[in-house]
Design a protein around this motif. Structure first.
Motif, PDB file in Angstrom:
ATOM      1  N   GLN A 179       0.822  -1.217   0.000  1.00 60.95           N
ATOM      2  CA  GLN A 179       0.000   0.000   0.000  1.00 60.95           C
ATOM      3  C   GLN A 179       0.856   1.266   0.000  1.00 60.95           C
ATOM      4  N   ASP A 180       2.133   1.106   0.314  1.00 57.81           N
ATOM      5  CA  ASP A 180       2.972   2.275   0.580  1.00 57.81           C
ATOM      6  C   ASP A 180       3.922   2.517  -0.592  1.00 57.81           C
ATOM      7  N   THR A 181       3.583   3.476  -1.410  1.00 63.68           N
ATOM      8  CA  THR A 181       4.400   3.705  -2.607  1.00 63.68           C
ATOM      9  C   THR A 181       5.030   5.092  -2.603  1.00 63.68           C
ATOM     10  N   LEU A 182       5.117   5.698  -1.413  1.00 67.65           N
ATOM     11  CA  LEU A 182       5.544   7.102  -1.341  1.00 67.65           C
ATOM     12  C   LEU A 182       6.934   7.330  -1.916  1.00 67.65           C
ATOM     13  N   GLU A 183       7.793   6.338  -1.738  1.00 64.59           N
ATOM     14  CA  GLU A 183       9.194   6.520  -2.124  1.00 64.59           C
ATOM     15  C   GLU A 183       9.432   6.231  -3.607  1.00 64.59           C
ATOM     16  N   VAL A 184       8.510   5.461  -4.174  1.00 65.19           N
ATOM     17  CA  VAL A 184       8.787   4.869  -5.485  1.00 65.19           C
ATOM     18  C   VAL A 184       9.002   5.927  -6.571  1.00 65.19           C
ATOM     19  N   ARG A 185       8.123   6.937  -6.592  1.00 60.30           N
ATOM     20  CA  ARG A 185       8.192   7.893  -7.708  1.00 60.30           C
ATOM     21  C   ARG A 185       9.540   8.619  -7.750  1.00 60.30           C
ATOM     22  N   VAL A 209      16.681   6.908 -10.717  1.00 65.56           N
ATOM     23  CA  VAL A 209      17.284   5.763 -11.424  1.00 65.56           C
ATOM     24  C   VAL A 209      17.276   6.011 -12.930  1.00 65.56           C
ATOM     25  N   ARG A 210      16.208   6.671 -13.414  1.00 70.78           N
ATOM     26  CA  ARG A 210      16.119   6.957 -14.864  1.00 70.78           C
ATOM     27  C   ARG A 210      17.304   7.762 -15.369  1.00 70.78           C
ATOM     28  N   THR A 211      17.936   8.543 -14.485  1.00 65.64           N
ATOM     29  CA  THR A 211      19.015   9.432 -14.936  1.00 65.64           C
ATOM     30  C   THR A 211      20.352   8.706 -15.110  1.00 65.64           C
ATOM     31  N   VAL A 212      20.408   7.440 -14.673  1.00 64.42           N
ATOM     32  CA  VAL A 212      21.671   6.695 -14.841  1.00 64.42           C
ATOM     33  C   VAL A 212      21.404   5.409 -15.634  1.00 64.42           C
ATOM     34  N   PRO A 213      22.262   5.128 -16.616  1.00 64.16           N
ATOM     35  CA  PRO A 213      22.049   3.922 -17.404  1.00 64.16           C
ATOM     36  C   PRO A 213      22.549   2.677 -16.681  1.00 64.16           C
ATOM     37  N   THR A 243      11.264  -3.491  -6.185  1.00 64.11           N
ATOM     38  CA  THR A 243      11.855  -4.292  -7.266  1.00 64.11           C
ATOM     39  C   THR A 243      10.986  -4.251  -8.530  1.00 64.11           C
ATOM     40  N   PHE A 244       9.677  -4.415  -8.343  1.00 65.10           N
ATOM     41  CA  PHE A 244       8.816  -4.482  -9.531  1.00 65.10           C
ATOM     42  C   PHE A 244       8.749  -3.147 -10.279  1.00 65.10           C
ATOM     43  N   PRO A 245       8.600  -2.022  -9.593  1.00 58.60           N
ATOM     44  CA  PRO A 245       8.672  -0.746 -10.328  1.00 58.60           C
ATOM     45  C   PRO A 245      10.028  -0.555 -11.026  1.00 58.60           C
ATOM     46  N   LEU A 246      11.117  -1.013 -10.407  1.00 59.22           N
ATOM     47  CA  LEU A 246      12.433  -0.898 -11.052  1.00 59.22           C
ATOM     48  C   LEU A 246      12.472  -1.764 -12.314  1.00 59.22           C
ATOM     49  N   LEU A 247      11.913  -2.961 -12.232  1.00 56.27           N
ATOM     50  CA  LEU A 247      11.863  -3.839 -13.414  1.00 56.27           C
ATOM     51  C   LEU A 247      10.982  -3.214 -14.494  1.00 56.27           C
ATOM     52  N   ALA A 248       9.931  -2.524 -14.056  1.00 59.94           N
ATOM     53  CA  ALA A 248       9.018  -1.906 -15.030  1.00 59.94           C
ATOM     54  C   ALA A 248       9.699  -0.792 -15.819  1.00 59.94           C
ATOM     55  N   LEU A 249      10.828  -0.291 -15.297  1.00 63.76           N
ATOM     56  CA  LEU A 249      11.601   0.715 -16.062  1.00 63.76           C
ATOM     57  C   LEU A 249      12.313   0.071 -17.247  1.00 63.76           C
ATOM     58  N   GLY A 250      12.333  -1.253 -17.259  1.00 61.98           N
ATOM     59  CA  GLY A 250      13.005  -1.960 -18.362  1.00 61.98           C
ATOM     60  C   GLY A 250      14.443  -2.327 -18.035  1.00 61.98           C
ATOM     61  N   ARG A 251      14.838  -2.125 -16.772  1.00 61.18           N
ATOM     62  CA  ARG A 251      16.216  -2.424 -16.378  1.00 61.18           C
ATOM     63  C   ARG A 251      16.370  -3.871 -15.918  1.00 61.18           C
ATOM     64  N   ASP A 252      17.604  -4.373 -16.013  1.00 64.39           N
ATOM     65  CA  ASP A 252      17.942  -5.619 -15.339  1.00 64.39           C
ATOM     66  C   ASP A 252      18.126  -5.274 -13.859  1.00 64.39           C
ATOM     67  N   ARG A 280       4.997  11.069  11.883  1.00 60.99           N
ATOM     68  CA  ARG A 280       5.453  12.424  12.227  1.00 60.99           C
ATOM     69  C   ARG A 280       6.845  12.691  11.683  1.00 60.99           C
ATOM     70  N   HIS A 281       7.448  11.689  11.053  1.00 65.07           N
ATOM     71  CA  HIS A 281       8.748  11.942  10.454  1.00 65.07           C
ATOM     72  C   HIS A 281       8.590  11.980   8.939  1.00 65.07           C
ATOM     73  N   ARG A 282       9.621  12.426   8.271  1.00 62.46           N
ATOM     74  CA  ARG A 282       9.611  12.287   6.816  1.00 62.46           C
ATOM     75  C   ARG A 282      10.879  11.551   6.444  1.00 62.46           C
ATOM     76  N   ASP A 283      10.841  10.883   5.314  1.00 61.09           N
ATOM     77  CA  ASP A 283      12.023  10.200   4.822  1.00 61.09           C
ATOM     78  C   ASP A 283      12.718  11.101   3.808  1.00 61.09           C
ATOM     79  N   VAL A 284      14.003  10.886   3.658  1.00 57.91           N
ATOM     80  CA  VAL A 284      14.784  11.674   2.709  1.00 57.91           C
ATOM     81  C   VAL A 284      15.575  10.702   1.847  1.00 57.91           C
ATOM     82  N   LEU A 285      15.513  10.910   0.534  1.00 54.17           N
ATOM     83  CA  LEU A 285      16.292  10.074  -0.381  1.00 54.17           C
ATOM     84  C   LEU A 285      17.612  10.785  -0.669  1.00 54.17           C
TER      85      LEU A 285
END
Ligand code: SAM
Length: 284
Positions: free
Chosen positions: A46-52, A58-62, A76-85, A272-277
């Motif tokens: 249910q938690d996809t906050l970080e994915v976008r 990841v798109r910016t690096v080949p 993992t699945f969203p990363l695979l959906a980008l077409g990457r290995d 009450r916290h936020r995550d940082v990438l």
């Protein structure tokens, strides 16, 4: 990973009181053991906050992607959906079994681009190098200092030239405020424990407790079923997670030859916290 049951005294606050009230009916699990993994998976879908944000970076690096602490595959699945290995490394056999089951059910064009590895992110050696090494969901805080030192060394050895290490950590505004104005960073209310009611992907309800005293270097997550059955055992899952503020993590990465080049705040999702990438590269 260790799957021994956590001790009851490690569950503090109102979660600990609820556990005590349940007495012998409560069966306490680590959040990543076989039973806990199923609860974690149900909730994390249910938690996809970080994915976008992560996918955007990841798109910016080949090149291929190495995902550490991949769990049941939320990222993992969203990363695979980008077409990457994608190589997905995970320590818990329960989590890895869930990931492999999901891959088995996925179309071959997705499944065939994923390699799963049962391994420890603090000490691994894989074939080849990667355009991006991803460690999401603030999972770095599961490692102690020695584990993190091993992680940084392993990551440096697996980044392709120009590659990026993308990792998230947790930051709580109260902790940042602490000490800057002489206050404890709170508004006087006791915000030691936050309780959220969440519905998992299966439709099952859960009550999640996060116990995190201001300034503490660890928080305890405990998950109960929203409603207890009238009789029989009640599974309760818990995990104690270290807290690694951005400034400390940035300094630690620098000391291990990894320079943080960008920070991306992530949505809080009701906590009450936020995550940082953080985005880091091998120091020049
Ligand atoms: N990335 C997944 C997600 O977003 O749902 C899972 C994140 S979960 C918070 C943390 C994961 O780290 C668990 O699956 C746990 O088993 C795994 N883990 C803990 N210690 C590890 C280690 N030393 N090496 C690899 N994985 C580890």
């Amino acid at each position: 990973m260790t799957t021994s049951a956590p001790a009851r005294h490690t569950v503090p606050g109102s979660a600990g009181l609820r556990l005590a009230a349940l007495g012998d009916r409560a069966v306490l699990h680590d959040l990543y053991d076989e039973t806990g993994s199923a609860v974690y998976h149900d909730l994390s879908a249910q938690d996809t906050l970080e994915v976008r944000e992560l996918l955007g970076r990841v798109r910016t690096v080949p090149g291929p992607v190495l995902e550490l602490a991949a769990g049941s595959g939320r990222l993992t699945f969203p990363l695979l959906a980008l077409g990457r290995d994608v190589t997905a490394l995970e320590l818990s056999s329960g989590m890895l079994a869930l990931l492999r089951q999901r891959l088995d059910e996925a179309p071959a064009r997705i499944r065939n681009r994923c390699t799963t590895v049962h391994g420890d992110m603090s000490d691994f050696r894989l074939e080849g190098t990667f355009g991006a090494v991803v460690l999401g969901t603030t999972s770095i805080s599961l490692l102690d200092a020695a584990g993190r030192a091993g992680l940084y060394e392993a990551v440096r050895g697996h980044l392709a030239p120009g590659g990026r290490f993308l990792l998230s950590t947790v930051e709580r505004p109260a902790d940042e405020a602490e000490g800057t104005d002489g206050s404890d960073g709170t508004d006087g209310a006791d915000d030691t424990e936050v309780v959220l009611d969440v519905v998992g992907a299966s439709g099952r309800g859960y009550r999640m407790h996060e116990h995190w005293p201001a300034g503490a270097d660890a928080r305890v997550i405990t998950v109960f079923p929203a409603e207890e059955p009238a009789s029989g055992t009640v599974p309760v899952a818990t995990s104690t997670v270290g807290v690694l503020p951005v400034a400390r993590l940035t300094a630690e990465l620098a000391a291990h030859g990894l320079t943080v080049t960008a920070r991306y705040p992530l949505p809080s999702g009701g906590w009450r916290h936020r995550d940082v990438l953080l985005e880091a590269e091998v120091a020049a």
